[in-house]
Design a protein around this motif. Structure first.
Motif, mmCIF file in Angstrom:
data_model
loop_
_atom_site.group_PDB
_atom_site.id
_atom_site.type_symbol
_atom_site.label_atom_id
_atom_site.label_comp_id
_atom_site.label_asym_id
_atom_site.label_seq_id
_atom_site.Cartn_x
_atom_site.Cartn_y
_atom_site.Cartn_z
ATOM 1 N N GLY A 214 -34.445 -79.466 -29.443
ATOM 2 C CA GLY A 214 -35.010 -79.712 -30.753
ATOM 3 C C GLY A 214 -35.521 -78.485 -31.553
ATOM 4 N N TYR A 215 -35.147 -77.244 -30.922
ATOM 5 C CA TYR A 215 -35.508 -76.018 -31.379
ATOM 6 C C TYR A 215 -34.718 -75.231 -32.526
ATOM 7 N N GLY A 216 -33.666 -76.273 -32.973
ATOM 8 C CA GLY A 216 -32.924 -75.590 -34.143
ATOM 9 C C GLY A 216 -31.520 -75.064 -33.491
ATOM 10 N N LEU A 217 -31.292 -74.963 -32.220
ATOM 11 C CA LEU A 217 -29.969 -74.344 -31.700
ATOM 12 C C LEU A 217 -29.293 -75.667 -30.965
ATOM 13 N N LYS A 218 -28.055 -75.713 -30.972
ATOM 14 C CA LYS A 218 -27.363 -76.810 -30.371
ATOM 15 C C LYS A 218 -27.234 -76.513 -28.611
#
Ligand SMILES: C[S@@+](CC[C@H](N)C(=O)[O-])C[C@H]1O[C@@H](n2cnc3c(N)ncnc32)[C@H](O)[C@@H]1O
Length: 211
Positions: free
Chosen positions: A197-201
């Motif tokens: 959930g830090y903005g990268l897949k």
């Protein structure tokens, strides 16, 4: 043998990238500095920055993590050991950091130094035409080597499996966090924290030795 030739191809792939784009994010197959550093932020959640420590950067590329550490944690003495499969990367890193006293770079074949921590950003992503079983074995070996070389813990990241498996790219490896977290807990006897959930897949696994 299949593993050795697959790893040689991966080394060749990355040597070509750095030859083409130089010591830049594109040269290690990342799109930009902010996302490259976003990965470092997650991996370094493993480390206790209240004291000095030693660190293996596995798959170090041209040593972007060292640059990040020098900027963010200037006051800390961090003994940095970068290793990489690609001779082109090690050459680029050695050139870039030749006047840096506490950094050392070497080919992955020379093994890891025993250190407080080991981290690896992006080493499991590109598998080219490697079969999944061969790639799984390479991941297991890498995790074991990182565990054995780390006094306090180690951390790695993976690409998250796409919702629609058919939208995945065949030459990339995607994983489920629970699969490798479970493996590290059961087979490597570590305590695992899943970071996502830090903005990268992607997701990051932080492995700490118990006790
Ligand atoms: C996506 S790049 C990232 C480089 C660097 N970690 C960064 O974030 O800037 C992955 C690097 O890992 C290296 N690599 C891939 N598999 C490896 C392995 N099994 N052992 C050591 N290095 C590996 C590649 O040669 C490449 O330089």
């Amino acid at each position: 043998m299949a593993q050795e030739s697959l790893l040689a191809s991966i080394g060749g792939y990355y040597s070509e990238k750095v030859r083409e784009h130089g010591a830049t994010p594109l040269g290690v197959d990342w799109s930009c500095v902010p996302t490259q550093e976003m990965r470092f932020v997650q991996l370094l959640k493993l480390c206790d920055f209240s004291e000095d420590f030693s660190l293996n950067d596995v798959g170090c590329g041209y040593g972007a993590l060292l640059q990040f550490l020098k900027r963010r944690y200037r006051r800390r003495q961090i003994q940095y050991f970068g290793t990489d499969l690609s001779d082109g990367m090690i050459a680029a890193a050695s050139r870039k950091w030749r006047s840096h006293p506490s950094a050392r770079f070497s080919l992955a074949s020379q093994g890891l130094q025993i250190s407080d921590y080991s981290v690896a950003s992006g080493i499991f992503n590109v598998k080219l035409n490697g079969a999944n079983e061969a790639w799984d074995a390479i991941i297991r070996n890498s995790l074991q080597r990182m565990r054995d070389a780390s006094r306090k813990g180690f951390a790695v990241n993976f690409l998250s499996a796409p919702l629609n498996p058919e939208s995945g790219i065949a030459e990339l490896y995607f994983a489920e966090p629970e699969h490798w977290a479970g493996y590290c807990e059961r087979q490597l006897n570590t305590e695992v924290e899943i970071v996502r959930g830090y903005g990268l897949k992607e997701f990051t696994l932080l492995m700490r030795h118990p006790g």
